[in-house]
Design an enzyme around this catalytic site. Structure first.
Site, PDB file in Angstrom:
ATOM      1  N   ASP A 263       0.405  -1.060   0.105  1.00 30.00           N
ATOM      2  CA  ASP A 263       0.236  -0.285   0.167  1.00 30.00           C
ATOM      3  C   ASP A 263       1.054   1.126   0.001  1.00 30.00           C
ATOM      4  O   ASP A 263       2.379   1.304   0.584  1.00 30.00           O
ATOM      5  CB  ASP A 263      -0.860  -0.368   1.193  1.00 30.00           C
TER       6      ASP A 263
HETATM    7  C1  BGC Z   1      -4.824   3.413  -0.106  1.00 30.01           C
HETATM    8  C2  BGC Z   1      -4.980   2.489  -1.700  1.00 30.01           C
HETATM    9  C3  BGC Z   1      -4.556   3.233  -2.224  1.00 30.01           C
HETATM   10  C4  BGC Z   1      -3.522   4.058  -2.100  1.00 30.01           C
HETATM   11  C5  BGC Z   1      -3.280   4.650  -3.551  1.00 30.01           C
HETATM   12  C6  BGC Z   1      -3.774   4.270   0.041  1.00 30.01           C
HETATM   13  O1  BGC Z   1      -3.803   4.955   0.968  1.00 30.01           O
HETATM   14  O2  BGC Z   1      -5.006   2.931   1.427  1.00 30.01           O
HETATM   15  O3  BGC Z   1      -6.275   1.833  -1.207  1.00 30.01           O
HETATM   16  O4  BGC Z   1      -4.094   1.984  -3.884  1.00 30.01           O
HETATM   17  O5  BGC Z   1      -3.512   4.200  -1.820  1.00 30.01           O
HETATM   18  O6  BGC Z   1      -3.839   5.604  -3.786  1.00 30.01           O
END
Ligand code: BGC
Length: 731
Positions: A263
């Protein structure tokens, strides 16, 4: 040499990839491993390491000198997110990135219709492809554990079986376009509060029976090409690089051959990232988290520090080779697959799919005196009260925010369908604009808004209160949890005041979460409508007018009060934890499993949803009385549409063990089928369950165990509406 390499790929492409009816579920040529190895042999250590981490917010570098492309990704899961700047979270303000917004995944789950899930995947995948994305960051299948989790709207509810059945067709649909799905957030990211560090303690049994199955189905049946690690920790280790979760369970037990992506900012340690299964590091800031503005890609854990360990031979080169092998495989499935289609977006078919899913996912919760449907040919005066009647819901919510080309508001949908009615709209309350990570209060005069609403209610035949939550921080939004179970912004009080003036009131809830309903007994009708995307208002009008008959079923339980929810009943150490640790004390008894087993009535139960017609389930039987482990259990029944309109019912089969040696839920969903029936029609439904799927996860042997003995089969149309309970035996 370099030139030759490129020509080779070209030559092989033509002969090895069929050009039509291509089976994207397994698009790799036979000799893929040799081919990937030959590419790896051409790469320098620096080039290999570079492929394992970001070069911008949403891309990783290719190898330009060899013609190996970059990988581009975008957030999903409800549509393809607007373009983000190269090196910060700002929007890039492109003018060609407006898209179709599909309904939230809670709505998709509420359809109980896997076919629609495939339509969803195919269509959102086409938009991702047209936008030149190789990976779509979604779908999410974290389990609905608490109604306060700010991201429940992005997931598929509280039941591992339902989530498993719904996630697989979505993935296959997306990947059919040569775009990788990225299933998130692996795993136990069941709250947003303290998500970056909270350490989850949960039993093996709950892990395997509740939190892992949808991910397992995504990998084994959906054949997902990538998966995203989560922010939180499990048993003291960050889930993004985790020996048990990633190396053992995901890559060894499930034989996952795709790419593990972090993530954004969930990587914390070079050694662990290198050795515990992370393949691609994204979103790390210079503070080692995701919060800093500068990303400085060379300093990522899987960049220079990783390179140094490899050069010093402290980490074997085979470690980086394995990561690059997986990344190249993903590329052969996506951007190095010359036969993938070109995608398309903002076409009418995508809107149709979005509207179908939205319409089928709406759940009718209460309908006193046939309040719904409301006849559109009548000359009624309808007061439409509430901020959610007009508030755009594709905006806000965090990473799933969308730049929708079209979003029909509920008010617009009603206005265009109810042309004979006089519609008076009043906001009633105002919540302020959506912002990420902070609450901006409204500066409108709340008293004035309320007075206007009450005046509208007084002069109307019908009041439709369209409220609920929204996509602002501390509502249904990433990065924080809700702080109250009740409706925010004074809505409960407002509904009471409206009811004192006009009893002919129905409530349309727009939310991705359960809410308290202290006014429930006094309103005529309640409809749960989720975040519905581009066609929101039209879908709501389809149902309210009766053009479509509601057939959505709740994918999670609505407790009466927060303490009735399993996670909350065990106090703060269970939810939200003490900011360092949290203990999932309810164990396997999540959602309806808790309500059923502990006999705590829910306000609305899992699987529940009304229709404008009525159904009768009859002739319920199993094909045999006794089964062995390798048998299939066939449960059949007849369903008759006994009412006055065409409609659809979801037959749900739950199974429970009588007298088990371990703690069991009273019953668990093991099969379901949605049937569409015209009025008067009867159809036979058969649900087939593998006997081995009645196994529990036996911690004493760290494996699944099918207990012999008596089981009860419950067949009905909701977890709390069972038509018949049958007895079977496993020998
Ligand atoms: C989120 C993800 C997301 C990523 C990119 C993170 O903060 O938890 O679900 O895909 O950011 O935006």
């Amino acid at each position: 040499m370099i030139f030759l390499f490129n020509t080779n790929i070209q030559a092989q492409k033509i002969s090895e990839f069929p050009t039509s009816n291509y089976d994207f579920s397994n698009p790799l040529p036979q000799n893929i491993d040799t081919k990937i190895d030959s590419i790896i042999s051409l790469l320098t250590l620096e080039e290999k390491v570079a492929m394992c981490h970001a070069q911008s917010k949403f891309s990783t570098p290719g190898v330009a000198r060899l013609g190996i492309p970059e990988i581009w990704m975008s957030d999903g899961p409800h549509g393809v997110r607007g373009e983000i700047n190269w090196d910060n979270w700002g929007y890039a303000d492109w003018t060609n990135d407006y898209i179709t917004a599909f309904p939230a995944l809670t709505c998709l789950a509420a359809t109980f219709n896997p076919k629609l899930s495939n339509d969803y995947g195919v269509n959102v995948g086409e938009e991702a492809r047209y936008r030149k994305k190789d990976i779509l960051l979604g779908p999410g299948v974290n389990i609905y554990r608490t109604p306060l989790n700010g991201r429940n709207f992005e997931y598929m509810g509280e039941d591992p079986f339902l989530a498993s059945k719904m996630v697989v067709p979505y993935i296959k649909g997306v990947q059919q376009n040569g775009v990788a799905a990225c299933v998130k957030h692996y795993v136990l990211n069941n709250q947003e509060l303290w998500r970056g560090h909270i350490n989850v303690e949960v039993s093996d049994r709950a892990l395997y029976e509740i939190y892992l199955p949808a991910f397992k189905a995504a990998v084994e049946e959906g054949e997902a090409w990538s998966i995203m690690g989560a922010y939180n920790q499990f048993r003291g280790q960050h889930t993004t690089h985790h020996q048990l979760l990633t190396n053992k369970i995901l890559k060894e037990d499930w034989a996952f051959d795709g790419v593990v992506i972090s993530d954004w900012g969930s990587t914390h340690n070079t050694n662990e990232a290198a050795l515990f299964g992370l393949d691609m590091e994204m979103g790390t800031g210079t503070d080692g988290l995701t919060s800093s503005t500068e990303s400085a890609y060379d300093y990522y854990y899987l960049a220079n520090p990783f390179l140094k360990l490899l050069k010093d031979k402290e980490i074997d080169e085979e470690v980086v080779n394995d990561k690059v092998r997986r990344i190249l495989k993903l590329m052969f499935r996506t951007n190095m697959n010359p036969t993938r289609n070109f995608g398309r977006m903002n076409n009418v078919e995508h809107l149709e799919v979005a509207r179908n899913i939205a319409t089928e996912g709406i759940v009718l919760l209460k309908n006193e005196n046939q309040f719904f449907p409301i006849n559109p040919s009548k000359k009624l005066t309808i007061a439409v009260i509430g901020e959610n009647a007009t508030r755009p819901m594709t905006i806000g919510g965090g990473s799933s925010e969308l730049k929708a080309k079209l979003e029909v508001s509920p008010l617009q949908g009603l206005q265009s369908r109810f042309k004979n009615a006089t519609i008076i709209h009043a906001m009633g309350y105002s919540s302020g604009p959506s912002a990420y990570g902070r609450v901006i209060p409204s500066n409108l005069d709340q008293n004035k808004l309320k007075q206007e609403a009450l005046e509208a209610a007084a002069k109307s035949d019908i009041v439709l209160f369209i409220g609920g939550l929204n996509k602002s921080y501390l509502q249904d939004c990433e990065g924080g949890d809700r702080t109250q179970f009740e409706l925010p912004f004074g809505q409960d009080g407002l509904i009471d005041e409206i009811l004192a003036i006009n009893k002919n009131t129905g409530v349309v809830l727009v939310s991705g979460n359960a809410v308290a309903m202290p006014w429930l007994s006094k309103v005529q009708g309640v409809m749960q409508t989720w975040y519905l995307g581009s066609e929101a208002g039209n879908a709501i009008a389809d149902i309210i007018s009766g053009d479509a008959n509601p057939s959505g079923k709740l994918p999670f339980s609505f407790p009466v009060k927060l303490k009735d929810n399993a996670a909350h009943s065990f106090g703060e150490l269970s939810y939200p934890g003490d900011s360092i640790n949290q203990y999932y004390k309810e164990d396997i008894l999540v959602g309806y499993r808790w309500h059923d087993t502990k006999k705590i009535e829910s306000l609305f139960s899992f699987g529940y949803g009304l229709s404008y017609t009525s159904f009768e389930i009859s002739d319920i039987k199993t094909d045999k009385k006794t089964y062995t482990a390798d048998n299939q259990i066939k449960i059949s029944c007849k369903v008759t549409n006994t009412g006055n309109s065409d409609g659809a019912e979801v037959i749900q089969v739950y199974i429970g063990k009588h007298k088990s040696k371990v703690k069991r839920a009273l019953k668990e969903l093991k099969g379901f089928q949605k049937v569409k029936l015209i009025k008067g029609e009867t159809n036979e439904v058969e649900v087939v369950i593998n006997a081995k799927d009645l196994s529990f996860y036996d911690e004493t042997v760290s494996d699944w165990n099918l207990e012999k003995g008596t089981y009860y089969v419950y067949v009905g149309n909701a977890s709390n509406s069972i038509s018949e309970k049958l007895k079977i035996k496993i020998e």
